[in-house]
Enzyme design. Sequence first.
Site, mmCIF file in Angstrom:
data_model
loop_
_atom_site.group_PDB
_atom_site.id
_atom_site.type_symbol
_atom_site.label_atom_id
_atom_site.label_comp_id
_atom_site.label_asym_id
_atom_site.label_seq_id
_atom_site.Cartn_x
_atom_site.Cartn_y
_atom_site.Cartn_z
ATOM 1 C CB ALA A 17 9.682 30.056 94.638
ATOM 2 C CB SER A 43 18.451 26.788 90.878
ATOM 3 O OG SER A 43 18.976 25.824 91.729
ATOM 4 C CB ALA A 45 20.561 33.758 90.086
ATOM 5 C CB ALA A 47 16.815 29.949 85.154
ATOM 6 C CD GLU A 115 14.059 26.987 76.558
ATOM 7 O OE1 GLU A 115 13.377 26.393 77.418
ATOM 8 O OE2 GLU A 115 14.922 27.826 76.852
ATOM 9 N NE ARG A 278 15.612 20.291 79.387
ATOM 10 C CZ ARG A 278 15.483 21.423 80.071
ATOM 11 N NH1 ARG A 278 15.450 21.394 81.383
ATOM 12 N NH2 ARG A 278 15.392 22.576 79.457
ATOM 13 C CG HIS A 337 18.702 21.229 84.521
ATOM 14 N ND1 HIS A 337 19.552 22.318 84.652
ATOM 15 C CD2 HIS A 337 17.583 21.700 83.911
ATOM 16 C CE1 HIS A 337 18.960 23.395 84.142
ATOM 17 N NE2 HIS A 337 17.757 23.049 83.701
ATOM 18 N NE ARG A 372 12.127 21.700 84.641
ATOM 19 C CZ ARG A 372 12.867 22.642 84.090
ATOM 20 N NH1 ARG A 372 12.371 23.839 83.863
ATOM 21 N NH2 ARG A 372 14.123 22.409 83.774
HETATM 22 C C1 SIN Z 1 17.811 25.711 79.455
HETATM 23 O O1 SIN Z 1 17.971 26.908 79.263
HETATM 24 O O2 SIN Z 1 18.199 24.848 78.693
HETATM 25 C C2 SIN Z 1 17.171 25.276 80.730
HETATM 26 C C3 SIN Z 1 15.800 25.773 80.778
HETATM 27 C C4 SIN Z 1 15.058 24.981 81.798
HETATM 28 O O3 SIN Z 1 15.635 24.092 82.416
HETATM 29 O O4 SIN Z 1 13.870 25.215 81.937
#
Ligand code: SIN
Length: 520
Positions: A17, A43, A45, A47, A115, A278, A337, A372
């Site tokens: 950002a 953070s 970097a 991801a 995902e 999640r 996280h 999220r």
């Molecule tokens: C992940 O790769 O599991 C994390 C992706 C995220 O937190 O958006």
Amino acid sequence: MQQVSTGRVVILGAGLAALYAALALAPRPVLLVSPDPVGQGASSAWAQGGVAAAMAQPDSPEAHAADTLRAGAGIVDPQVARSVTQEARDHILALTEIGAPFDRDSAGAYLLSREAAHGFARVVRVRGDQAGAEIMRALVAQLRLTPSVQVLEGYAATGLRAEAGRVTGVEVAPAAGGAPVLLSAPACLLAAGGSGGLYALTTNPARIRGEGAGMAARVGAMMADMEFVQFHPTAMDIGLDPAPLATEALRGEGAVLINRLGQRFMRGEHPDMELAPRDVVARAVYAQSQAGLRPMLDTREALGPRLTAEFPAVAEACAKAGIDPVTDPIPVAAAAHYHMGGVATDAAGRSSLAGLWACGEVASTGLHGANRLASNGLLEALVYARRCAADIAAELGGIAEAPALTLPAAAPGTLPDPQLVTRLRRAMTAGVGVVRTEAGMQAALREIAAVEAAQPGSPALRNMTATATLIAAAALTRRESRGAHFRTDTPHSTGETGQRSRMTLDAALALRDTLQKDPA
Ligand code: SIN
């Protein structure tokens, strides 16, 4: 305190950002305050997943917005979700333009990962788990070519200065220790990351401990959704702090969760099993850990030897821990996280205080709700960094020259006592973690107050305890479970939709003081 002044826009932070906003502000002079060498220690970097974006039919921004709303458990702002998902494709193209090497097929179409809780494969990625690292590499290269940005490396903000509801300056000090200097500036953009490191088990870099949110709260900024901390279900449980991440994309490829008895424990928990939202997966993993059943991510059948080439970061972390994921499952745990809460901002990224904008994880825009959607974090950072830059430019008007800033030598200062930081992190994990109880949250607030009182002279510790207080107070105040906020005394939501929370630090401290006066 020594004082200096700059005509530059001050950006606090050096993740995606911060860098994207600095580039969007060019040629307007910017001072980017980066505690670590720029591009490291943020953070972004780390991801692994990528950026969620509806790039092609049959996916659409509307479908992406609908998934964002569903995952967010009834408190996502629909207007925010609509506008952010509409802009996603444009930011992917802009990053591609500056050299982010997204995976593409021979016809140039973007390769997309699946995902959890996404109705489509829609995560734009780089070599499996390299998205954050490679996007940051491209942005840092671009930054080095942008003379309007001065990077103040090795310095961290310790506080903000506000007068009559306007932020007028920033206190900065050498990150390795030293007294702060007060820097007056025409505008301040806070892009200092989240708060995962306030917890004993986290996937965030060591420096990400809620200090950005804390310093905004300490000058009176309105904070939003502070109770919502996302725990990632598959942090590698291999005795490292921070815990390396085993990206959710592995489950998108078919990796499954098992326990030491070989049971696939997500069966019966949710129809989507390992690809459930999640928060659901995190609670199931946490329950297995608490029961001593040692949850593990099994990539053997789904990926086998492909894992090494296709998920290099995961393979490297496994190698360090002496685990061969081709033959053995990877031990995992739920770890802090991502913070959905933060500085409350409007559609332009403005905080409640004039002169202060916020974007990235430190902000709370209304996109993430109570939980999220995976890979919406980098997307939100991109969208709001550009909006903040545009709004700051509009407010400041014409561009004036601003010479490079030189700070005076720092006098000695106070770093936070590491033992107190450890106490704080333990208190947060015990009391405001994956599963919360009323007594646990109250105990956490008392311990946060004790930690704060033990070293009143450390502004950095004060920033951490401010954020910790807000998380615990907002959690105690929300008398329901929703998304990532789960409390045993009220295990259900009060309705399909609900209200976002808003709280000032004064209100959180008043609640904490009440408990102090009324000890358990
Ligand atoms: C992940 O790769 O599991 C994390 C992706 C995220 O937190 O958006």
